[in-house]
Write an enzyme that holds these catalytic residues in place. Structure first.
Site, PDB file in Angstrom:
ATOM      1  N   GLY A   1       0.785  -1.231   0.000  1.00 30.44           N
ATOM      2  CA  GLY A   1       0.000   0.000   0.000  1.00 30.44           C
ATOM      3  C   GLY A   1       0.813   1.275   0.000  1.00 30.44           C
TER       4      GLY A   1
ATOM      5  CD  GLU B   1       1.695  -8.764   1.972  1.00 30.93           C
ATOM      6  OE1 GLU B   1       2.108  -9.917   1.832  1.00 30.93           O
ATOM      7  OE2 GLU B   1       0.523  -8.480   2.295  1.00 30.93           O
TER       8      GLU B   1
ATOM      9  NE  ARG C   1      -1.454   1.409  -6.723  1.00 31.55           N
ATOM     10  CZ  ARG C   1      -2.470   1.181  -7.556  1.00 31.55           C
ATOM     11  NH1 ARG C   1      -2.391   1.608  -8.797  1.00 31.55           N
ATOM     12  NH2 ARG C   1      -3.557   0.562  -7.154  1.00 31.55           N
TER      13      ARG C   1
ATOM     14  CB  CYS D   1     -18.656   1.784 -28.613  1.00 24.82           C
ATOM     15  SG  CYS D   1     -17.851   1.404 -30.164  1.00 24.82           S
TER      16      CYS D   1
ATOM     17  CE1 TYR E   1      -2.958  -4.231  -7.842  1.00 26.12           C
ATOM     18  CE2 TYR E   1      -1.326  -2.508  -7.538  1.00 26.12           C
ATOM     19  CZ  TYR E   1      -1.969  -3.636  -7.079  1.00 26.12           C
ATOM     20  OH  TYR E   1      -1.626  -4.175  -5.873  1.00 26.12           O
TER      21      TYR E   1
HETATM   22  C1  LIG Z   1      -2.791  -5.922  -3.136  1.00 24.91           C
HETATM   23  C2  LIG Z   1      -2.101  -6.335  -1.917  1.00 24.91           C
HETATM   24  C3  LIG Z   1      -0.787  -5.915  -1.663  1.00 24.91           C
HETATM   25  C4  LIG Z   1      -0.064  -4.919  -2.528  1.00 24.91           C
HETATM   26  O1  LIG Z   1      -0.653  -3.674  -2.433  1.00 24.91           O
HETATM   27  P1  LIG Z   1      -0.015  -2.402  -3.185  1.00 24.91           P
HETATM   28  O2  LIG Z   1      -0.981  -1.302  -2.935  1.00 24.91           O
HETATM   29  O3  LIG Z   1       0.094  -2.778  -4.614  1.00 24.91           O
HETATM   30  O4  LIG Z   1       1.324  -2.153  -2.561  1.00 24.91           O
HETATM   31  C5  LIG Z   1      -0.176  -6.420  -0.542  1.00 24.91           C
HETATM   32  N1  LIG Z   1      -0.814  -7.273   0.284  1.00 24.91           N
HETATM   33  C6  LIG Z   1      -2.076  -7.694   0.072  1.00 24.91           C
HETATM   34  C7  LIG Z   1      -2.711  -8.624   1.022  1.00 24.91           C
HETATM   35  C8  LIG Z   1      -2.763  -7.232  -1.025  1.00 24.91           C
HETATM   36  O5  LIG Z   1      -4.029  -7.633  -1.215  1.00 24.91           O
END
Ligand SMILES: *Cc1c(COP(=O)(O)O)cnc(C)c1O
Length: 353
Positions: free
Chosen positions: A201, A235, A238, A304, A332
Site C-alpha cells: 500500500g 509486501e 504498486r 464505444c 495494475y
Molecule cells: C494488493 C495487496 C498488496 C499490494 O498492495 P499495493 O498497494 O500494490 O502495494 C499487498 N498485500 C495484500 C494482502 C494485497 O491484497
C-alpha cells in the site's frame, strides 16, 4: 520522467499500441528499495503485475512473493520453485488451502477450521482487520478483509503442531506515505512479537509522478520498531512496478464536439484500465512536443463507451499521427484491463534490457 530509451522504443513501434517495460530501471529501483529496507523482509505482491520478465528482475531483490490466488501461486512457483510464497486472499477454496506456501494468511475462523479439517500442515499468519482511521488512503481494506479482535480470539485455541501460528498480517490500505504506514506498523509490531507482515500500500502519486514513497524513512522507522527476535516483512506491489511500465500508442483522430476537444487514440482502457479504476488522469508524454496552440484536450480510446478515457481536459497540442506515451503503467495496468471487450487487437510487449 520519460527517458530517451523509452522515446526511442516508442518511435520504433510507429504508433502500434504496446507496453514498454524498462527492466534496468526496475532493477535499479528494486535494488534501492532493498537497500533502504535493510533487515526488513521484502515480498513483492504479484497481483500488481505478474509479468514473468518483471518477476525475474525482481526475484534477486526480494525475500519472497505474496500471491493472492491458486493461479498466482502456480505461476510464481513455476518460475521460481524455491521462492518463499505467502498465500492470502479473502475467499480460498479447499484446493487453495491445500497448497503448501511458506506462509498462509488466514482470513477467518471458519477458514482456519476448514484448513484443520483438510488435515494439511500450514504456517499461518492471521490477517488482522484493525479499527484504525487511515486518512488519505486511496483504498481502505476494511470490510471483508481480515479479522477483528473477537475473531482472532476465536482462532487462537485452534492452533496445534500441524497448523502453526507464526504471527500476524495486516494489509490495511493503499496509497499511504511512510509516516502513516509506520504508525500502523508500530501499533501491530508492539502487540505481536514473533512475525509481522505489515502489508503493502505504499503511496504512488499519479498526479505528481515525481513524488516518490520515502523508502529510506520507512526502512529506518521499521528498523527502529523491530525487536531482535522479530521478523518484520512488507509486501508492496504498486510502488515497486508502477514506474517501469509505459503504454505507447498514437492519435488516430482529433475532433471537437460541442466545444470540447478530443484526441482519439488507438487502443484504449481495455489495454490500460488504470485511469478509469483509479479515477485519475494518466500522466503521459506526447511525441513530438508541440509548443503553442495548447488547448484542453480529452484523451480517449477506441471503445464505444464514454468511460474509455485516459485523461480529461489536459492543456496540450496534439495532432493525428502524434505518439502518446503513458507513464506509470507498470502496475495494475494490463493485468486489470478488460482485454476482450470489443475484440480489438492486443497491445505489443517490448522489454528494454
Ligand atoms: C494488493 C495487496 C498488496 C499490494 O498492495 P499495493 O498497494 O500494490 O502495494 C499487498 N498485500 C495484500 C494482502 C494485497 O491484497
Amino acid at each position: 520522467m520519460i527517458t530517451a530509451r523509452v522515446v526511442d522504443a516508442a518511435q520504433r513501434l510507429g504508433g502500434q499500441p504496446a507496453y514498454l517495460y524498462d527492466l534496468p530501471a526496475l532493477d535499479a529501483h528494486a535494488a534501492a528499495v532493498r537497500q533502504a529496507l535493510g533487515g526488513i523482509e521484502l515480498y513483492y505482491a504479484a497481483k500488481a503485475n505478474p509479468d514473468p520478465r518483471l518477476l525475474e528482475v525482481l526475484a534477486p531483490h526480494v525475500d519472497g512473493f505474496e500471491v493472492s490466488s491458486g493461479g498466482e501461486f502456480a505461476h510464481v512457483r513455476d518460475l521460481f520453485p524455491r521462492a518463499r510464497l505467502a498465500l492470502g486472499g479473502p475467499g480460498k477454496t479447499d484446493a487453495e488451502l491445500g497448497l503448501d506456501p511458506y506462509r498462509l494468511h488466514v482470513e477467518s475462523p471458519a477458514e482456519l477450521r476448514r484448513l484443520k479439517r483438510l488435515g494439511v500442515e500450514a504456517d499461518v499468519l492471521l490477517r488482522l482487520n484493525l479499527d484504525v482511521e487511515v486518512a488519505g488512503a486511496s483504498l481502505t481494506m476494511s470490510g471483508p478483509f481480515g479479522m477483528d479482535p473477537s475473531a482472532v480470539a476465536e482462532c487462537l485455541p485452534l492452533f496445534d503442531e500441524r497448523v502453526r501460528l507464526r504471527g500476524v498480517h495486516a494489509h490495511l490500505a493503499s496509497g499511504l506515505e511512510a509516516a502513516q504506514l509506520l504508525e500502523l506498523a508500530a501499533e501491530i509490531a508492539r502487540h505481536h512479537p514473533k512475525e509481522v507482515n505489515v502489508g503493502g500500500g505504499m503511496a504512488v502519486s499519479y498526479t505528481d509522478p515525481g513524488h516518490r514513497f520515502d523508502w529510506e524513512a520507512y526502512g529506518k522507522g521499521l528498523a527502529a520498531l523491530k525487536r531482535p527476535d522479530q521478523v518484520l516483512r512488507v509486501e508492496p506491489g504498486r510502488a515497486l512496478t508502477a514506474y517501469c511500465g509505459y503504454y505507447a500508442t498514437r492519435v488516430l483522430d482529433v475532433k471537437r464536439t460541442r466545444g470540447e476537444r478530443f484526441a482519439i487514440l488507438q487502443g484504449g482502457t481495455h489495454h490500460l484500465r488504470t485511469p478509469v479504476t483509479k479515477g485519475h488522469d494518466q500522466p503521459f508524454t506526447p511525441i513530438p512536443a508541440r509548443v503553442g496552440r495548447e488547448e484542453p484536450t480529452t484523451l480517449v480510446g477506441q471503445l464505444c463507451t464514454p468511460k474509455d478515457v485516459f485523461a480529461r481536459r489536459v492543456p496540450i497540442a496534439l495532432e493525428a499521427g502524434d505518439l502518446v506515451v503513458f507513464e506509470m503503467a507498470g502496475a495494475y495496468a494490463w493485468n486489470i484491463s478488460h482485454h476482450d471487450f470489443l475484440m480489438h487487437p492486443k497491445p505489443g510487449f517490448v522489454y528494454l534490457d
